[in-house]
Structure formats: C-alpha cells, structure tokens
Write an enzyme that holds these catalytic residues in place. Sequence first.
Site, short mmCIF file in Angstrom:
data_model
loop_
_atom_site.label_atom_id
_atom_site.label_comp_id
_atom_site.label_asym_id
_atom_site.label_seq_id
_atom_site.Cartn_x
_atom_site.Cartn_y
_atom_site.Cartn_z
N MET A 57 -2.78 7.61 10.23
CA MET A 57 -4.14 7.08 10.05
C MET A 57 -5.03 7.86 11.00
O MET A 57 -5.52 7.34 12.02
CB MET A 57 -4.14 5.58 10.35
CG MET A 57 -3.45 4.76 9.25
SD MET A 57 -2.97 3.11 9.78
CE MET A 57 -1.39 3.48 10.52
N SER A 70 7.44 -2.14 10.68
CA SER A 70 6.46 -1.34 11.42
C SER A 70 6.60 -1.62 12.90
O SER A 70 6.43 -2.77 13.35
CB SER A 70 5.04 -1.70 10.98
OG SER A 70 4.13 -1.22 11.96
C1 DX5 Z 1 -1.84 -1.30 9.53
C2 DX5 Z 1 -0.49 -0.64 9.57
C3 DX5 Z 1 0.62 -1.53 9.09
C4 DX5 Z 1 0.78 -2.76 9.93
C5 DX5 Z 1 1.61 -3.77 9.20
O1 DX5 Z 1 -2.80 -0.36 9.83
O2 DX5 Z 1 -0.48 0.51 8.76
O3 DX5 Z 1 1.83 -0.81 9.03
O4 DX5 Z 1 1.33 -2.51 11.15
O5 DX5 Z 1 1.65 -4.90 10.01
P1 DX5 Z 1 1.77 -6.37 9.42
O6 DX5 Z 1 3.05 -6.42 8.65
O7 DX5 Z 1 1.77 -7.22 10.64
O8 DX5 Z 1 0.57 -6.57 8.54
ZN ZN Z 2 1.46 1.55 8.25
#
Ligand code: DX5
Ligand code: ZN
Length: 229
Positions: free
Chosen positions: A71, A11
């Site tokens: 989101m 991500s």
């Molecule tokens: C949260 C995002 C994830 C997040 C994952 O809202 O959808 O994709 O960035 O990040 P880590 O791996 O740091 O939990």
């Molecule tokens: Zn995500």
Amino acid sequence: MFDRSIKIAPSILAADFANFGAECRAIEAQGADWVHVDVMDGHFVPNLTFGPAMCAALRPHIRGVMDVHLMIAPVDPYLEAFAKAGADVISAHVEAGPHIHRTLQAIRALGKKAGIAINPGTPVEAVAELLDMVDMVCVMTVNPGFGGQSFIESQLPKIARLRAMIGDRPVHIEIDGGITVTTAPWAAKSGADVLVAGSAVFKGGSADNPAPYGANIRAIRAAAEAALG
Ligand code: DX5
Ligand code: ZN
C-alpha cells in the site's frame, strides 16, 4: 500448483509488533496457509508499517507463502527490494499510479507472483485488461490503512463479477479486510479463495499461547468451506 481451495492468510498487522518472528511461526504451526504482510507508506494510505528490511527479517520465520501487500506509491522503485526480501506474492494497487501494467510486468520479471489490489471505490472492471498477467486479484473489503475495520458488504457483487471475469484463468481472488466467521462465508460464496484476516485470527492468543490462533483459523475456514457446500 494452482487451486481454488480456501486459504487463510493471517495479516501480521494484528500481531505483536515486538515479536513478529515468533508470531509468524505460531500462526503457521496453527494452520495458516499464507502469511499476509501489510506494507504501508503514510502516503498512499494514512498509516505506516514497515518495509523490505522487515520482510527480509521475517523470511526465515515463514515456511510457506509470504504474501506482500504493498500500500505504497510510488511502487516501482521498491519492487526489487521486496523481491530480494523473499516475497512470494507481491501485490500492488491499481490506484497507486498510472502504470499498473508496467508494475505487474516488473513483478513477474523479478520471478514473483503478481497481485493487483483494488480499493472499495474502484470498479472491478479496472482489472479487466490485466487478468492475463496476474496470479491474484485482491479485493479490499475495507479502505486500506488499518486493521479491525468493518467489512464493506457492497463489495460482494464485485467479487462475484470478478469471479466470472476470471473464468478458468489460474488467478486467485483474495479478500482483505473485515474477514470474520460471519463474513468469510459471504466472500467464499462470491468466489474468493484467499481470505486475509488480521484481528479475527490474532484475537485471544499470543505467540506464547497460540492455541486461540488455531481455533480462530479453523473456525474461519470451516465457515467459508460450509458456504461452498
Ligand atoms: C488493511 C490491510 C488488511 C488488514 C486486515 O489495510 O490490508 O490486511 O490488516 O485486518 P482485519 O482482518 O483486522 O480487517
Ligand atoms: Zn492487506
């Protein structure tokens, strides 16, 4: 071609925001399978990131799959813009509005792979009527909005239930949030094949020093594959 091999999807929420193009090139060169792009609107989730213009700007820097996680609410008015920006997979949240079925139809009509994401508080049965019209279900293992949160273990039985519900349909299970070398095996064992990881991939490296990205990706992949035996 569809397959259930483990795919690591860093991500870019955890990347250097001033250097996204180079960061995308670096993670792909270091073994990332997909690039996961977190779009947040400050309304559906309490954080803001970026929109379709950023996705379009990133597109030339991503050779493989651009996996766009929306989101946002409402979502339908923006689907065409993300499709035009070059997204390969577009995921919308089941909680983002009353008409997820229409949203998924619209994503496929735009010629894109359709994903449906569910929050930790949503039962996986919420996607039961949608499995024939999606290419992926994304199970959130943190409450969406921020990177670097802890994996919510209570989601693991949901993943296993989802895997059984999917049966032999060509539908990926993506796990998003808190994936590390410790949690990746749990997710894989429960039936996930796409592992999103932000902080655990980007820690210790940079676009100028990308070797740690490769080490992190290999460690997560090895841990997940070991769990599958
Ligand atoms: C949260 C995002 C994830 C997040 C994952 O809202 O959808 O994709 O960035 O990040 P880590 O791996 O740091 O939990
Ligand atoms: Zn995500």
